[in-house]
Design a protein around this motif. Structure first.
Motif, PDB file in Angstrom:
ATOM      1  N   CYS A  54      -4.249  -2.725   8.743  1.00  0.00           N
ATOM      2  CA  CYS A  54      -4.975  -2.342   7.535  1.00  0.00           C
ATOM      3  C   CYS A  54      -6.330  -3.030   7.544  1.00  0.00           C
ATOM      4  N   ASP A  56     -10.026  -3.559   5.480  1.00  0.00           N
ATOM      5  CA  ASP A  56     -10.802  -3.402   4.250  1.00  0.00           C
ATOM      6  C   ASP A  56     -12.280  -3.558   4.562  1.00  0.00           C
ATOM      7  N   ILE A 195     -10.785   0.793  -3.952  1.00  0.00           N
ATOM      8  CA  ILE A 195      -9.816   0.133  -4.824  1.00  0.00           C
ATOM      9  C   ILE A 195     -10.495  -0.457  -6.063  1.00  0.00           C
ATOM     10  N   PHE A 221       0.215  -2.448  -8.071  1.00  0.00           N
ATOM     11  CA  PHE A 221      -0.409  -2.695  -6.779  1.00  0.00           C
ATOM     12  C   PHE A 221       0.583  -3.302  -5.787  1.00  0.00           C
ATOM     13  N   THR A 225       1.268  -1.470  -2.183  1.00  0.00           N
ATOM     14  CA  THR A 225       1.150  -2.082  -0.861  1.00  0.00           C
ATOM     15  C   THR A 225       2.495  -2.125  -0.127  1.00  0.00           C
ATOM     16  N   THR A 241      -9.273   0.666   3.558  1.00  0.00           N
ATOM     17  CA  THR A 241      -9.652   0.598   2.148  1.00  0.00           C
ATOM     18  C   THR A 241     -11.112   0.145   2.046  1.00  0.00           C
ATOM     19  N   THR A 243     -13.626  -2.058  -0.813  1.00  0.00           N
ATOM     20  CA  THR A 243     -13.704  -2.823  -2.050  1.00  0.00           C
ATOM     21  C   THR A 243     -15.156  -3.223  -2.285  1.00  0.00           C
ATOM     22  N   ILE A 254      -9.934  -8.918  -6.465  1.00  0.00           N
ATOM     23  CA  ILE A 254      -8.858  -8.037  -6.026  1.00  0.00           C
ATOM     24  C   ILE A 254      -7.519  -8.755  -6.183  1.00  0.00           C
ATOM     25  N   CYS A 257      -1.977  -9.260  -3.663  1.00  0.00           N
ATOM     26  CA  CYS A 257      -1.143  -8.443  -2.769  1.00  0.00           C
ATOM     27  C   CYS A 257      -1.997  -7.698  -1.739  1.00  0.00           C
ATOM     28  N   TRP A 258      -3.217  -7.307  -2.114  1.00  0.00           N
ATOM     29  CA  TRP A 258      -4.095  -6.629  -1.154  1.00  0.00           C
ATOM     30  C   TRP A 258      -4.574  -7.596  -0.088  1.00  0.00           C
ATOM     31  N   TRP A 262      -4.054  -6.790   4.033  1.00  0.00           N
ATOM     32  CA  TRP A 262      -5.080  -6.502   5.033  1.00  0.00           C
ATOM     33  C   TRP A 262      -4.886  -7.295   6.318  1.00  0.00           C
TER      34      TRP A 262
END
Length: 317
Positions: A54, A56, A195, A221, A225, A241, A243, A254, A257-258, A262
């Motif tokens: 993942c 960002d 996001i 969220f 995830t 993603t 941001t 943010i 959890c994000w 990532w």
């Protein structure tokens, strides 16, 4: 029965070998070679971006976050080779696309299909320019076929326009059933842009961002995830993603959890201050990698990519 037992054992061994091979060749090639190198440098094993990662893309407004996602999408949906019959003769044009599909979740309402068409068409045009003079001459007047090629490629990009955390949660929850309803497509990316759009608001007119998330949104969220992780284990796609960089401390922008989700966080910076500059100078650099074995600060300056946006496309500079 011994024959049947040997057959089953052989079948299981072959299946395990195939699974191992699929994991070993799960690198994801990005459309810009410098970006491939950047991700390889940011990983301890040097393999770079892999399926199930993942990424960002994090930056201030007008740093090209949506452009980067659209750029990657254009290369992903194009086929590797375009095969066409010209005067009864087969011609092949190397497009170097991936021939795979993308789910683009547009939370910022900035995605433009016209821009994606333009980027995709530009790649086809540039690929034709690299062909021999004979092939280029034969393709003169085949604009309609090129148009159909681009439209067929665009059919691999599936866009969802959403505006709330609840909409996003519902969509991700139903994504497994939706993916199963498209068995003929091989999805390489799930993109979520941005996001931040469902976390911050300017509706009070003061130009001050206010967090919109509380315990309920955090729970959503966490659910999003964890669901994406489960989907990745089944479908082997990369999540991208974006941001928005708002404050000095990125942890304030943010939910946690994000940050845990990532694999990489890539910062986009604008190097010139002239917002009217038609060919602005940008820099992209990896600022976090969960697959690095040393601190990113130790070699962050070497993991950069400078780019500009020209004719609605990303160009390396």
């Amino acid at each position: 029965m011994p024959f049947l037992l040997k057959f089953v054992q052989k079948l299981q061994t072959e299946t395990a070998q195939e699974l191992f091979a699929s994991y070993a060749t799960a690198q994801v090639k990005l459309p810009i070679p410098v970006m491939d190198t950047m991700f390889r440098q940011a990983t301890a094993d040097g393999q770079g971006l892999m399926e199930n990662d993942c990424v960002d893309f994090w930056g201030a407004t007008c740093t090209g976050k949506t452009s980067i996602l659209t750029h990657i999408t254009a290369q992903t949906i194009l086929p590797k080779i375009w095969k066409i019959q010209v005067d009864g003769q087969p011609i092949e044009v190397e497009l170097n696309g991936n021939g795979r599909s993308v789910v683009f979740i547009d939370l910022d309402l900035q995605f433009s299909v016209n821009r994606l068409y333009s980027m995709t068409l530009n790649r086809v045009t540039e690929a034709i320019k690299q062909c021999s003079a004979n092939v280029k001459a034969k393709l003169i007047g085949y604009d309609e076929e090129i148009h159909k090629l681009v439209l067929n490629s665009l059919a691999r990009c599936h866009t969802f326009r959403l505006t709330t955390i609840g909409d996003l949660s519902t969509t991700i929850l139903g994504l497994s059933r939706w993916l199963h309803s498209h068995p003929d497509e091989n999805f390489q990316y799930i993109m979520i842009d941005s996001i931040s759009s469902v976390l911050w608001d300017k509706r009070d007119g003061t130009n001050i961002h206010h967090q919109l998330y509380g315990s309920h949104a955090n729970n959503l969220f966490n659910h999003i995830t964890s669901t994406l992780r489960k989907l990745q284990s089944q479908w082997n796609f990369v999540v991208c993603t974006t941001t928005r960089k708002i404050g000095a401390n990125p942890t304030d922008e943010i939910p946690l959890c994000w940050s845990k989700f990532w694999t990489f966080r890539v910062e986009l910076r604008r190097l010139d201050s002239d917002l009217a500059n038609p060919l602005a100078d940008y820099q992209l650099c990896v600022v976090r990698s969960s697959r690095a074995n040393i601190s990113m600060d130790a070699f962050q300056k070497d993991i950069t990519f400078r780019y500009a946006i020209k004719d609605n496309d990303i160009i390396s500079i």
